[in-house]
Design a protein around this motif. Structure first.
Motif, PDB file in Angstrom:
ATOM      1  N   ALA A 186       0.841  -1.200   0.000  1.00 48.56           N
ATOM      2  CA  ALA A 186       0.000   0.000   0.000  1.00 48.56           C
ATOM      3  C   ALA A 186       0.873   1.246   0.000  1.00 48.56           C
ATOM      4  O   ALA A 186       0.981   1.967   0.984  1.00 48.56           O
ATOM      5  CB  ALA A 186      -0.936  -0.027   1.199  1.00 48.56           C
ATOM      6  N   ASP A 187       1.531   1.453  -1.126  1.00 50.83           N
ATOM      7  CA  ASP A 187       2.398   2.604  -1.339  1.00 50.83           C
ATOM      8  C   ASP A 187       1.673   3.545  -2.286  1.00 50.83           C
ATOM      9  O   ASP A 187       1.504   3.226  -3.467  1.00 50.83           O
ATOM     10  CB  ASP A 187       3.730   2.161  -1.959  1.00 50.83           C
ATOM     11  N   MET A 188       1.252   4.686  -1.771  1.00 56.03           N
ATOM     12  CA  MET A 188       0.359   5.550  -2.552  1.00 56.03           C
ATOM     13  C   MET A 188       0.704   7.011  -2.329  1.00 56.03           C
ATOM     14  O   MET A 188       1.210   7.384  -1.271  1.00 56.03           O
ATOM     15  CB  MET A 188      -1.092   5.311  -2.115  1.00 56.03           C
ATOM     16  N   VAL A 189       0.397   7.809  -3.331  1.00 60.52           N
ATOM     17  CA  VAL A 189       0.526   9.257  -3.171  1.00 60.52           C
ATOM     18  C   VAL A 189      -0.803   9.913  -3.529  1.00 60.52           C
ATOM     19  O   VAL A 189      -1.511   9.462  -4.426  1.00 60.52           O
ATOM     20  CB  VAL A 189       1.647   9.854  -4.069  1.00 60.52           C
ATOM     21  N   LEU A 190      -1.118  10.957  -2.788  1.00 57.62           N
ATOM     22  CA  LEU A 190      -2.315  11.747  -3.066  1.00 57.62           C
ATOM     23  C   LEU A 190      -1.846  13.054  -3.691  1.00 57.62           C
ATOM     24  O   LEU A 190      -1.010  13.761  -3.114  1.00 57.62           O
ATOM     25  CB  LEU A 190      -3.079  12.002  -1.765  1.00 57.62           C
ATOM     26  N   LEU A 191      -2.377  13.337  -4.881  1.00 58.67           N
ATOM     27  CA  LEU A 191      -1.911  14.494  -5.647  1.00 58.67           C
ATOM     28  C   LEU A 191      -2.991  15.565  -5.685  1.00 58.67           C
ATOM     29  O   LEU A 191      -4.165  15.258  -5.909  1.00 58.67           O
ATOM     30  CB  LEU A 191      -1.604  14.071  -7.094  1.00 58.67           C
ATOM     31  N   GLU A 192      -2.568  16.799  -5.514  1.00 55.38           N
ATOM     32  CA  GLU A 192      -3.522  17.908  -5.624  1.00 55.38           C
ATOM     33  C   GLU A 192      -4.079  17.994  -7.037  1.00 55.38           C
ATOM     34  O   GLU A 192      -5.249  18.237  -7.251  1.00 55.38           O
ATOM     35  CB  GLU A 192      -2.827  19.226  -5.243  1.00 55.38           C
ATOM     36  N   SER A 193      -3.209  17.806  -8.001  1.00 57.01           N
ATOM     37  CA  SER A 193      -3.672  17.817  -9.388  1.00 57.01           C
ATOM     38  C   SER A 193      -2.679  17.033 -10.228  1.00 57.01           C
ATOM     39  O   SER A 193      -1.544  16.789  -9.809  1.00 57.01           O
ATOM     40  CB  SER A 193      -3.783  19.252  -9.929  1.00 57.01           C
ATOM     41  N   LEU A 194      -3.137  16.633 -11.401  1.00 53.56           N
ATOM     42  CA  LEU A 194      -2.243  15.899 -12.304  1.00 53.56           C
ATOM     43  C   LEU A 194      -1.331  16.849 -13.068  1.00 53.56           C
ATOM     44  O   LEU A 194      -0.336  16.428 -13.644  1.00 53.56           O
ATOM     45  CB  LEU A 194      -3.061  15.080 -13.307  1.00 53.56           C
ATOM     46  N   GLU A 195      -1.692  18.101 -13.092  1.00 53.75           N
ATOM     47  CA  GLU A 195      -0.885  19.065 -13.851  1.00 53.75           C
ATOM     48  C   GLU A 195       0.357  19.477 -13.038  1.00 53.75           C
ATOM     49  O   GLU A 195       1.445  19.613 -13.572  1.00 53.75           O
ATOM     50  CB  GLU A 195      -1.709  20.314 -14.201  1.00 53.75           C
ATOM     51  N   THR A 196       0.151  19.676 -11.728  1.00 51.70           N
ATOM     52  CA  THR A 196       1.256  20.185 -10.913  1.00 51.70           C
ATOM     53  C   THR A 196       2.037  19.076 -10.216  1.00 51.70           C
ATOM     54  O   THR A 196       3.140  19.305  -9.730  1.00 51.70           O
ATOM     55  CB  THR A 196       0.729  21.121  -9.815  1.00 51.70           C
ATOM     56  N   ILE A 197       1.444  17.867 -10.158  1.00 51.32           N
ATOM     57  CA  ILE A 197       2.070  16.758  -9.414  1.00 51.32           C
ATOM     58  C   ILE A 197       2.470  17.239  -8.017  1.00 51.32           C
ATOM     59  O   ILE A 197       3.546  16.915  -7.501  1.00 51.32           O
ATOM     60  CB  ILE A 197       3.277  16.157 -10.178  1.00 51.32           C
ATOM     61  N   LYS A 198       1.620  18.051  -7.423  1.00 52.03           N
ATOM     62  CA  LYS A 198       1.890  18.524  -6.054  1.00 52.03           C
ATOM     63  C   LYS A 198       1.423  17.430  -5.096  1.00 52.03           C
ATOM     64  O   LYS A 198       0.265  17.015  -5.122  1.00 52.03           O
ATOM     65  CB  LYS A 198       1.142  19.828  -5.804  1.00 52.03           C
ATOM     66  N   ILE A 199       2.340  16.985  -4.258  1.00 52.52           N
ATOM     67  CA  ILE A 199       2.086  15.831  -3.402  1.00 52.52           C
ATOM     68  C   ILE A 199       1.446  16.280  -2.092  1.00 52.52           C
ATOM     69  O   ILE A 199       2.033  17.074  -1.345  1.00 52.52           O
ATOM     70  CB  ILE A 199       3.394  15.082  -3.075  1.00 52.52           C
ATOM     71  N   LYS A 200       0.265  15.751  -1.825  1.00 50.28           N
ATOM     72  CA  LYS A 200      -0.449  16.098  -0.598  1.00 50.28           C
ATOM     73  C   LYS A 200      -0.088  15.112   0.528  1.00 50.28           C
ATOM     74  O   LYS A 200       0.236  15.504   1.636  1.00 50.28           O
ATOM     75  CB  LYS A 200      -1.951  16.061  -0.898  1.00 50.28           C
ATOM     76  N   LYS A 201      -0.179  13.845   0.217  1.00 45.53           N
ATOM     77  CA  LYS A 201       0.116  12.809   1.216  1.00 45.53           C
ATOM     78  C   LYS A 201       0.877  11.659   0.552  1.00 45.53           C
ATOM     79  O   LYS A 201       0.704  11.402  -0.639  1.00 45.53           O
ATOM     80  CB  LYS A 201      -1.182  12.215   1.806  1.00 45.53           C
ATOM     81  N   VAL A 202       1.650  10.978   1.372  1.00 44.55           N
ATOM     82  CA  VAL A 202       2.375   9.789   0.894  1.00 44.55           C
ATOM     83  C   VAL A 202       2.188   8.674   1.917  1.00 44.55           C
ATOM     84  O   VAL A 202       2.427   8.871   3.112  1.00 44.55           O
ATOM     85  CB  VAL A 202       3.885  10.073   0.739  1.00 44.55           C
ATOM     86  N   TRP A 203       1.712   7.528   1.434  1.00 42.04           N
ATOM     87  CA  TRP A 203       1.633   6.352   2.286  1.00 42.04           C
ATOM     88  C   TRP A 203       2.645   5.317   1.815  1.00 42.04           C
ATOM     89  O   TRP A 203       2.798   5.089   0.610  1.00 42.04           O
ATOM     90  CB  TRP A 203       0.254   5.690   2.215  1.00 42.04           C
ATOM     91  N   ILE A 204       3.319   4.714   2.769  1.00 42.85           N
ATOM     92  CA  ILE A 204       4.172   3.565   2.443  1.00 42.85           C
ATOM     93  C   ILE A 204       3.747   2.417   3.351  1.00 42.85           C
ATOM     94  O   ILE A 204       3.600   2.598   4.567  1.00 42.85           O
ATOM     95  CB  ILE A 204       5.665   3.900   2.644  1.00 42.85           C
ATOM     96  N   ASP A 205       3.540   1.265   2.769  1.00 46.89           N
ATOM     97  CA  ASP A 205       3.047   0.110   3.523  1.00 46.89           C
ATOM     98  C   ASP A 205       1.816   0.491   4.351  1.00 46.89           C
ATOM     99  O   ASP A 205       1.632   0.013   5.481  1.00 46.89           O
ATOM    100  CB  ASP A 205       4.142  -0.454   4.437  1.00 46.89           C
ATOM    101  N   GLY A 206       0.996   1.337   3.782  1.00 44.75           N
ATOM    102  CA  GLY A 206      -0.246   1.709   4.451  1.00 44.75           C
ATOM    103  C   GLY A 206      -0.097   2.744   5.542  1.00 44.75           C
ATOM    104  O   GLY A 206      -1.094   3.140   6.153  1.00 44.75           O
ATOM    105  N   ASN A 207       1.112   3.181   5.814  1.00 43.73           N
ATOM    106  CA  ASN A 207       1.320   4.198   6.845  1.00 43.73           C
ATOM    107  C   ASN A 207       1.479   5.572   6.207  1.00 43.73           C
ATOM    108  O   ASN A 207       2.235   5.717   5.234  1.00 43.73           O
ATOM    109  CB  ASN A 207       2.593   3.901   7.651  1.00 43.73           C
ATOM    110  N   LEU A 208       0.788   6.546   6.775  1.00 39.94           N
ATOM    111  CA  LEU A 208       0.991   7.913   6.315  1.00 39.94           C
ATOM    112  C   LEU A 208       2.413   8.309   6.688  1.00 39.94           C
ATOM    113  O   LEU A 208       2.788   8.345   7.852  1.00 39.94           O
ATOM    114  CB  LEU A 208      -0.013   8.855   6.984  1.00 39.94           C
TER     115      LEU A 208
END
Lengths: 596, 596
Positions: free
Chosen positions: A345-367
């Motif tokens: 569960a490695d995921m990133v939450l992006l504000e937008s696809l244009e700016t690739i501004k990273i809001k949150k990052v999870w690794i192994d399900g952990n914020l």
């Protein structure tokens, strides 16, 4: 990484995941209302929820039944949820930080995994140094997959490194749990010539079912490239022309399109996919080398993704290039690279696809990071004392050490001319008037005395030469980051300052410095193997900035001269280089005398 | 396959390949002037040459320097050169042939590799039977990758099979060189319920770094499918609706789009890729089951490709689905699935992309078939005697064996109603008038007596029931191909013919037969495990055709009734089935009495 790439192997968690997916056990984490960047089908899926348990994805879709009292629920509020980013080829040492601080620097930028080739520390400390890097990595949430350095030393017989790593030792690392293959096989001439030792190294990875990563920098995509790929090399990050990257993909090689701190290849190589209507599954975006100030000011793979978008690559396609494509390159797509059931569960939450501004990052399900800062703490690794005492110069260095007797009153010498932003060098023949029977720097011709001291085993070996192109008018600079042997390199206008620069680094355990008229103007201490520091990225960036100012102060006109300087010793690149053994003609591969 | 998937491992041949690519050693084979179907980049490349040595591709491009005096040169004359086709999921036994004759049948159609699940022979003879199939395969040029049967028996406790294969035995096969994973995990209820034994089986493959292939036939793509995929199942060939295939691909599962002899799913499931603009890398075309007359009359993967084209799939995309996509599914893309340096030289030459007419087939660089016929000879395998003596019925079968006493003068019985071309069955309640105190077939209602005899260990177990839907007016048919236990199944209008049908197969070692009024009208003997014969496809096809005529003669109105008949015992499918232990309600999973 914690527990080698994943919190728990899938076979230990599959029953739990199945139960969570069906709502029988509550999930640890549910992310709701996300726009899913589906890298499997190249789609954006609206209003998707993701349930996570045991550090892995349990369900993608409607996760409402997976929410229990203990479930952490995060509302994505329509933001884009993408797989965490993977860097398919990186030398962590180029960040001047250990893996711990490197992780703290890159994770907030969306990086969850790296395929690291600790080639630099291996040249200094051998596989023991590599093990230190892995120890360092093991404390971080970053998944740090090892590709074992394949070419230590890079140019056997022409330089003295701190270690030599042979085929058997490399083969031995294939059993290490962190190892996924071998690092860039720079010795492509050896591959092409059928050198048995070189093929023994690539063969060790193939036998183990692991990946051979490449380094093929020739603009030749015919017999040579075919021979290289036929030898089992699976990827290459050295294309600087679009046609070379395209040729590699057509030949089934993963083309790692590079945008590093010093190598800005993307503008050109992106055309391989933007100007050709091709299946892009064999394209991967990588950094190769990222300096601390790049990481701090521009970011890591998020920055490279923005650059890819600027070059006209579709955002989902670009994200595939740092997720599933990279995972498939390393045949790790069953673990990494997509937000699908069973994967980490490695995921990133992006504000937008244009700016690739990273809001949150999870690794192994952990914020792990949020709004550009780490939210997860982890213990730092202290490198062992022997790793921080790697500078062993075999003699006291004084101004006299740099005295170069001239054979006559006027001497023509070979000088290495550097070209800013390029890896190649030229051989120039410069006439110097001897001063009191000695050869000295001649700033009026921008020709500076240069010395390389063997600094691993105190052998006292040293080589002398001249360089052209740095523009220093008065003073000296020195560095123990000098590819690939990382000996002590000194450049200066006068012997006294050169001695001071050398001694400054000898005393602080290595690093980079600039001195002038007996005063140290700036130093970046790099006590870990003479390559890295344990300070955070921001501090490293400030130190590098301060040093850049010092360089300017002594008259250096080059932007970021340390990378150019660090290549003066790199005897695997044309044309003329200086190692601790002397001047090397890197086309004919023989030593040449200083005087023509 | 010869030498397990490739003539020689890459690490033994890389130096030769590198030399050949550079023209230092002549190639064994050079194909010139081809239109290359590049499945890596999804392009057609014009006028490409390919050099081959040691069974592998050495160079793709201009191979003129690779031609020496001993090089065989083949001018493709502008025809299309594509990677050889791979079938990602196939039960060879359904061809009624061993792997040798199967190979002779499919290679001329462009098939170079199969991922076979010898589930049928395993139910009869256990892993010893599987080893026989591998022995058989080892003599052929066909690359036969084993996925170890995962569900033997398919429905434990409800039927008697010739073998039971437990988690430990399955785990033991993960070390076999031919094994690439486990065969279709049909026990998806066990996966979903978290059955420890089932997860032990999937876990064995995951631990070994191998592939878990799937079988998820529910139309539910939410919690159940997520749970199934989260358990590590990588692919599934059971989608019959486009939305199910699409859901699987979105969840990172390889959707194996099936076009088998009995399962014509492609018309529907092709819409998952033709009606959605998606990345199709997770789509694979498979046959699952191919009967001898399909192979002879229509072909194999070439036929499925033509069907894919008819359904609107682009030719290069379709070819990717039987080459690189399949190889990536099994993480074998470093060996198979593309014409790129270092890969096995498995190639097909196509007359056109529209007709997929196969001109030549090379496997490991050897011309193996041409113009629809094998050009390479290889020795046939003789199955051991114990494998051809698998019919052990525990009693003499006579007409009396089929006497079914009625409990009263008029009895309502449960009948299995079959539906032609569908795998499901219905439960019908039919009232029969007893005759002399016995229950008899009633052709006027199309209701026929049916018996299943345990035939593996001579236990004498037998079950009785009635079927509806075959339309037989007078006579009987019998088969030892009766999924998945493959016991002896008999259907008939009268006890005498049923006994004759049963005894015909007992005498010939198994197969399929049709009899009428004491005369055997047609038989397909299948002496190898009661499932296969050692005759060539053409002969098998003629025998099956003759038997189909015989079936018609006894009044059977169903097209290809033997597949429908073979599913009467398949207790893992709804709704009512008959095994040697009795009638099984396959929704509640309990035995039910014949009389309502």
């Amino acid at each position: 990484m914690i527990n080698t790439f994943c919190r728990k192997p899938l076979w230990e968690t599959s029953r739990t995941l199945a139960a969570v997916a069906q709502g029988k056990i509550p999930a640890d984490l549910v992310i709701t209302h996300a726009r899913l960047v589906n890298v499997c089908t190249h789609e954006i899926q609206e209003d998707v929820s993701v349930a996570v348990a045991c550090g892995r994805i349990a369900l993608v879709g409607d996760a409402s039944r997976c929410i229990g009292p203990g479930t952490q629920v995060t509302d994505a509020k329509g933001r884009y949820l993408a797989p965490g980013f993977l860097d398919g080829h990186i030398h962590v040492e180029s960040s001047m930080m250990g893996v711990g601080e490197y992780a703290r620097a890159v994770i907030p930028h969306g990086t969850v995994g790296i395929y690291m080739d600790p080639h630099e520390i291996c040249n200094v400390l051998g596989l023991d140094g590599v093990r230190c890097m892995l120890e360092d990595a093991s404390r971080t949430p970053l998944k740090a997959m090892l590709t074992t350095p394949s070419c230590v030393p890079a140019v056997p017989g022409f330089e003295d490194t701190g270690a030599c790593v042979g085929p058997e030792e490399i083969a031995g690392t294939m059993d290490w749990p962190e190892c996924v293959g071998i690092g860039e096989m720079m010795n492509f001439p050896g591959v092409l010539q059928g050198d048995p030792k070189v093929h023994e190294i690539t063969g060790a990875a193939l036998k183990a079912g692991k990946i051979v990563t490449g380094h093929y920098s020739l603009p030749e995509t015919g017999p040579g490239l075919n021979a290289y790929i036929a030898s089992g090399v699976r990827c290459c990050h050295e294309s600087t022309r679009a046609q070379d990257a395209l040729a590699k993909m057509r030949l089934g090689m993963y083309a790692m399109l590079r945008e590093g701190s010093a190598w800005h290849d993307l503008k050109e190589v992106a055309k391989s996919v933007t100007e050709h209507e091709i299946d892009t599954r064999f394209a991967v975006l990588v950094s190769d080398d990222a300096h601390p100030h790049t990481l701090v000011e521009q970011g890591h793979l998020d920055h490279i993704l923005r650059r890819a978008l600027e070059e006209g690559i579709d955002p989902v396609t670009a994200i595939q290039m740092v997720t599933i494509n990279c995972a498939q390159c390393f045949q790790m797509d069953h673990e990494l690279g997509s937000i699908t059931p069973g994967k980490c569960a490695d995921m990133v939450l992006l504000e937008s696809l244009e700016t690739i501004k990273i809001k949150k990052v999870w690794i192994d399900g952990n914020l792990t990071a949020e709004n550009g800062s780490m939210t997860m703490e982890f213990p730092s690794y202290t490198y062992p004392e022997w790793a921080t005492r790697s500078i062993h110069v075999g003699e006291e260095v004084t101004a006299d050490t740099f005295r170069l007797p001239a054979s006559s009153g006027s001497v023509t010498v070979r000088a290495i001319e550097v070209i800013p932003g390029r890896v190649g060098s030229l051989e120039r023949h410069i006439t110097l008037a001897s001063q009191n029977g000695l050869l000295e720097s001649d700033p009026s011709q921008d020709v500076l005395k240069t010395a390389v001291f063997e600094r691993h085993r105190g052998t006292g070996k040293k080589g002398f030469g001249f360089v052209k192109g740095f523009g220093i008018t008065c003073g000296a600079m020195a560095s123990t980051v000098a590819h690939d042997a990382h000996n002590l390199l000194v450049i200066g206008t006068n012997d006294e300052d050169m001695a001071l620069a050398a001694n400054t680094l000898i005393q602080c355990g290595g690093g980079m410095t600039a001195v002038q008229k007996g005063t140290v103007l700036g130093t970046v201490p790099l006590p870990i193997a003479g390559l890295m520091n344990d300070k955070p990225a921001a501090e490293m960036s400030r130190m590098v900035e301060a040093l850049e100012k010092a360089w300017k102060q002594i008259g250096c006109t080059m932007p970021s001269p340390f990378m150019t300087m660090a290549l003066i010793s790199l005897a695997c690149l044309p044309k003329l280089r200086l190692t601790d053994r002397g001047l090397v003609d890197c086309e004919s591969f023989c030593f040449v005398p200083l005087e023509v």
